[in-house]
Design an enzyme around this catalytic site. Structure first.
Site, PDB file in Angstrom:
ATOM      1  CB  CYS A   2       3.378  11.789   9.328  1.00 36.89           C
ATOM      2  SG  CYS A   2       2.002  11.485  10.602  1.00 36.89           S
ATOM      3  NE  ARG A  27       5.233  11.358   3.734  1.00 33.94           N
ATOM      4  CZ  ARG A  27       6.361  10.321   3.669  1.00 33.94           C
ATOM      5  NH1 ARG A  27       6.897  10.158   2.470  1.00 33.94           N
ATOM      6  NH2 ARG A  27       6.550   9.659   4.588  1.00 33.94           N
ATOM      7  CD1 TRP A  75      -3.311   9.443   7.231  1.00 36.43           C
ATOM      8  CD2 TRP A  75      -2.760   8.246   8.575  1.00 36.43           C
ATOM      9  NE1 TRP A  75      -3.979   8.386   6.915  1.00 36.43           N
ATOM     10  CE2 TRP A  75      -3.661   7.457   7.747  1.00 36.43           C
ATOM     11  CE3 TRP A  75      -2.487   7.399   9.813  1.00 36.43           C
ATOM     12  CZ2 TRP A  75      -4.029   6.248   7.970  1.00 36.43           C
ATOM     13  CZ3 TRP A  75      -2.608   6.241   9.945  1.00 36.43           C
ATOM     14  CH2 TRP A  75      -3.632   5.679   9.091  1.00 36.43           C
ATOM     15  CG  ASN A 101       6.188   9.729   9.692  1.00 34.64           C
ATOM     16  OD1 ASN A 101       5.260   8.952   9.905  1.00 34.64           O
ATOM     17  ND2 ASN A 101       6.697   9.470   8.545  1.00 34.64           N
ATOM     18  N   GLY A 102       5.668   8.504  13.055  1.00 35.10           N
ATOM     19  CA  GLY A 102       6.074   7.166  13.649  1.00 35.10           C
ATOM     20  C   GLY A 102       5.357   6.990  14.775  1.00 35.10           C
ATOM     21  CD  GLU A 488      -4.473  -2.298  -8.238  1.00 34.95           C
ATOM     22  OE1 GLU A 488      -4.513  -2.809  -7.156  1.00 34.95           O
ATOM     23  OE2 GLU A 488      -4.291  -1.037  -8.717  1.00 34.95           O
ATOM     24  CE  LYS A 492      -5.718   1.639  -7.332  1.00 33.58           C
ATOM     25  NZ  LYS A 492      -4.532   1.011  -6.960  1.00 33.58           N
ATOM     26  CD  GLU A 495      -6.497   2.296  -3.012  1.00 29.55           C
ATOM     27  OE1 GLU A 495      -5.705   2.164  -2.104  1.00 29.55           O
ATOM     28  OE2 GLU A 495      -6.230   2.335  -4.177  1.00 29.55           O
ATOM     29  CG  HIS A 511     -17.609 -22.281  -4.531  1.00 34.29           C
ATOM     30  ND1 HIS A 511     -18.054 -23.537  -4.197  1.00 34.29           N
ATOM     31  CD2 HIS A 511     -16.718 -22.277  -5.666  1.00 34.29           C
ATOM     32  CE1 HIS A 511     -17.661 -24.203  -5.217  1.00 34.29           C
ATOM     33  NE2 HIS A 511     -16.813 -23.120  -6.111  1.00 34.29           N
ATOM     34  CE  LYS A 610       1.957   6.871  -4.427  1.00 35.62           C
ATOM     35  NZ  LYS A 610       0.929   6.388  -5.293  1.00 35.62           N
TER      36      LYS A 610
HETATM   37  C1  AGP Z   1      -2.420   1.484  -3.694  1.00 30.67           C
HETATM   38  O1  AGP Z   1      -3.487   1.957  -4.390  1.00 30.67           O
HETATM   39  C2  AGP Z   1      -2.869   1.452  -2.316  1.00 30.67           C
HETATM   40  N1  AGP Z   1      -2.885   2.901  -1.873  1.00 30.67           N
HETATM   41  C3  AGP Z   1      -2.047   0.455  -1.303  1.00 30.67           C
HETATM   42  O2  AGP Z   1      -2.806  -0.625  -1.283  1.00 30.67           O
HETATM   43  C4  AGP Z   1      -0.699   0.205  -1.588  1.00 30.67           C
HETATM   44  O3  AGP Z   1      -0.456  -0.468  -2.533  1.00 30.67           O
HETATM   45  C5  AGP Z   1       0.084  -0.474  -0.183  1.00 30.67           C
HETATM   46  O4  AGP Z   1       0.004   0.735   0.896  1.00 30.67           O
HETATM   47  C6  AGP Z   1       1.400  -0.585  -0.417  1.00 30.67           C
HETATM   48  O5  AGP Z   1       2.250   0.455  -0.765  1.00 30.67           O
HETATM   49  P1  AGP Z   1       3.633   0.521  -1.160  1.00 30.67           P
HETATM   50  O6  AGP Z   1       3.535  -0.269  -2.538  1.00 30.67           O
HETATM   51  O7  AGP Z   1       4.161   1.700  -1.227  1.00 30.67           O
HETATM   52  O8  AGP Z   1       4.355  -0.627  -0.268  1.00 30.67           O
END
Ligand code: AGP
Length: 615
Positions: A2, A27, A75, A101-102, A488, A492, A495, A511, A610
């Site tokens: 949001c 965001r 969002w 937002n919230g 990671e 990625k 995502e 395993h 974001k």
């Molecule tokens: C990263 O690509 C992600 N979008 C997500 O996992 C992110 O790292 C996570 O939401 C934490 O965000 P922050 O670092 O702003 O706390």
């Protein structure tokens, strides 16, 4: 998550709100809207589902001339993605317009209370209930100066949950009220104009100064001034901070996507993260904002990291570095679990919250929980002035610059870099020798150049992505400090290309996940230089023997002769301390090209935000 933008000034609000919403798009959102106070005192609202372009098109049929307005990218949390549920939300009596937002946790009981008094909700949102609650309280206030502010304030006293809000009132045409509790809200102060936004990006260089609201504070904006008070009506002195905003940093500058631009910005971002932070003797690091003396740091006998997503993976990599260089036991917690787990910790435990945005509610809540229990909490964040930065006892800024792509890239590698420097610093305060320290410093100094070299793999990785573009599933495998990088790499890929991927400790594959191995499930191996190289090469053979395609990321000079994997991507040979950072870059590029070939919105992947400001 949001985005809020508010404007009160002399210019037409509509364009400024749309510009602000564009800047907040990163965001993450699924619907958007704007609302203005028009010259005849009426409140106009235009909302729609989908991208901002749809809102722009819809607005072209509206002649909005108001100079006071609010806008929102939603969002969805409570209620489906519909126009009715989009913001701004108008109260049942048409008197209050609100963006939120919230999450209002007790919205159901408030809604019942209000329905009995004639304020019925039309949407499924908790935010409309809040708009109604404010309308109800404003109507009850006697007609006097400050009535609007008091109405909002009284309403918020009944709210349990989180909010960043901007509110307009039909009866208060030259006023705007904002408030925050655990959801960010910043006031922008320009030349006889004011802005409210979820973050500075919303107004950027349009404002001269910014005031970051604290939890439990309200801001009351009028035509020529503003004031800040608490929910308890105490006046608060505004802490104005100059806005340092370079528009060029939030433009694509010739790149097709922000994600690619930010991947390529990494050499510079790493340089910025390290600037001025090496000790004069060339064997250690130092940080201005830790607010802990060397003596206090020597007393730390455990470190607990709290973070989410990629930031958590950076902490997992740091666990190896800190345990190795400083011999301090480290635990890495999911911030969302730590908050409710009530884990027993020793007095000398140092908690470190890591978050690029500095606004992730789970990480912020973990930080608060740790502080409530009396632990010292440091923060590593890219969010200057963010909630986490302000609430921590001390910390380190990443200085990566604004990151617009939703998937973290330069924010992740700068976290790795800062945490490696922290490990070095802690190590040098304890047993790490001068020689070892000096080697690590030299490796870090070489890092921007080696990152630049690694980026030259871009074309080769693009070709690799062509080859794998139709894959449905992939494995990412690594050992020791490269294991978090495998996690990671998988995250990625998920995502930005929506390909199912799993990251694993390479030996753990046997395993269970080995059952997935087939010619349709290629595996990426992080096979850099070091004592584990032979072992991971053996893991590659185990996978190849079962018919799967393998791609290895290996260091130059370690894999001459017959390639040990089907494809090998060679990164520069480097000190083990910086290998996790360099090995990340090819994985970012791979995810990016996969996403592009699969026609995904790599900058704003579906459903992602974001800055995750709800639990
Ligand atoms: C990263 O690509 C992600 N979008 C997500 O996992 C992110 O790292 C996570 O939401 C934490 O965000 P922050 O670092 O702003 O706390």
């Amino acid at each position: 998550m949001c985005g809020i933008i508010g404007y009160l000034g002399r210019k037409r609000a509509k364009e400024i709100l749309l510009e602000g919403l564009r800047r907040l798009e990163y965001r993450g959102y699924d619907s958007a809207g704007v609302g203005t106070v028009e010259g005849d005192g009426s409140l106009a609202v235009v909302r729609c589902v989908g991208p901002l372009d749809a809102l722009v098109e819809k607005l072209s049929g509206w002649n909005l001339a108001g100079t006071v307005g609010i806008g929102h990218t939603r969002w969805a949390t409570h209620g489906a993605v519909t126009e009715e549920n989009a913001h701004p939300q108008l109260s049942a009596d048409g008197s209050i317009l609100l963006v939120h937002n919230g999450v209002v946790e007790n919205f159901a009981s408030i809604a019942i209370f209000l329905a009995e008094r004639g304020y019925r909700s039309r949407s499924e949102t908790d935010s409309e209930v809040l708009a109604n609650l404010i309308a109800y309280h404003c109507a009850k206030e006697p007609p006097q100066q400050g009535r609007f502010l008091d109405g909002v304030r009284r309403a918020l006293l009944h709210v349990r949950g989180t909010y960043g809000i901007a509110v307009l009132g039909k009866d208060f045409p030259g006023e705007m009220v904002g408030a925050r509790s655990s959801s960010p809200l910043v006031l922008g102060v320009g030349d006889r104009e004011f802005f409210l936004a979820s973050d500075v990006a919303g107004f950027g260089s349009r404002a001269r100064d910014a005031v970051f609201l604290n939890d439990g504070e309200l801001v009351h904006i009028r035509e020529n001034n503003f004031s800040i008070c608490t929910l308890g009506r105490e006046l608060v002195e505004a802490a104005l901070e100059a806005v340092e905003w370079q528009e060029a940093l939030v433009e694509k500058n010739g790149y097709p996507h922000f994600m690619l631009k930010e991947i390529f910005e990494q050499p510079q971002a790493l340089e910025n993260a390290m600037r001025g932070r090496f000790s004069a003797d060339g064997s250690s690091a130092h940080f201005g904002g830790l607010r802990m003396s060397p003596r206090e740091l020597r007393q730390v006998d455990r470190i607990v990291f709290c973070a989410c997503g990629s930031a958590r993976y950076a902490c997992l990599a740091a666990e190896y570095a800190i345990e190795r260089f400083a011999r301090i036991p480290v635990e890495v917690e999911y911030a969302s679990e730590f908050r409710y787990r009530n884990a027993p910790m020793d007095r000398n435990t140092l908690v470190i919250a890591v978050s690029q945005s500095g606004e992730t509610i789970d990480t912020l809540s973990a930080l608060r929980e740790a502080k409530r229990k009396g632990y010292r909490v440091l923060a590593v964040t890219n969010g200057v002035g963010s909630s986490i930065a302000r609430e921590a006892d001390g910390g380190i800024y990443q200085h990566a610059g604004p990151e617009i792509g939703v998937a973290g890239t330069k924010s992740f590698t700068t976290q790795l870099c800062i945490l490696t420097m922290l490990a070095l610093y802690l190590g040098r305060l304890r047993d790490l020798s001068f020689e070892e320290g000096a080697e690590i410093v030299q490796a870090l100094k070489d890092l921007p150049r080696l990152a630049e070299e690694t980026l030259r793999l871009d074309e080769a990785i693009r070709a690799l992505a062509v080859h794998y573009a139709s894959c449905q599933s992939m494995l990412f495998l690594g050992r020791q400090s490269l294991f978090p990088i495998a996690l990671e790499g998988a995250l990625k890929l998920k995502e930005v290309s929506y390909v199912h991927a799993e990251g694993y400790a390479a030996a753990e594959m046997k395993h269970g996940p080995i059952a997935l191995i087939s010619k349709d499930c290629p595996a990426f191996f992080l096979a850099c230089d070091g004592p584990m190289l032979g072992k991971i090469q053996a893991n590659v053979q185990e996978v190849r023997a079962r018919g799967a395609d393998t791609v290895a990321i290996a260091c130059a000079g370690t894999c001459e002769g017959e390639p040990f994997a089907n494809r090998v991507l060679t990164i520069p040979r480097s000190h083990p301390a910086i290998q996790p950072i360099l090995a990340t870059i090819p994985l970012q590029l791979f995810a990016y090209h996969m996403g592009v070939f699969r026609d995904c919105n790599v900058d704003r992947p579906r459903n992602l935000a974001k800055s995750v400001t709800v639990e």
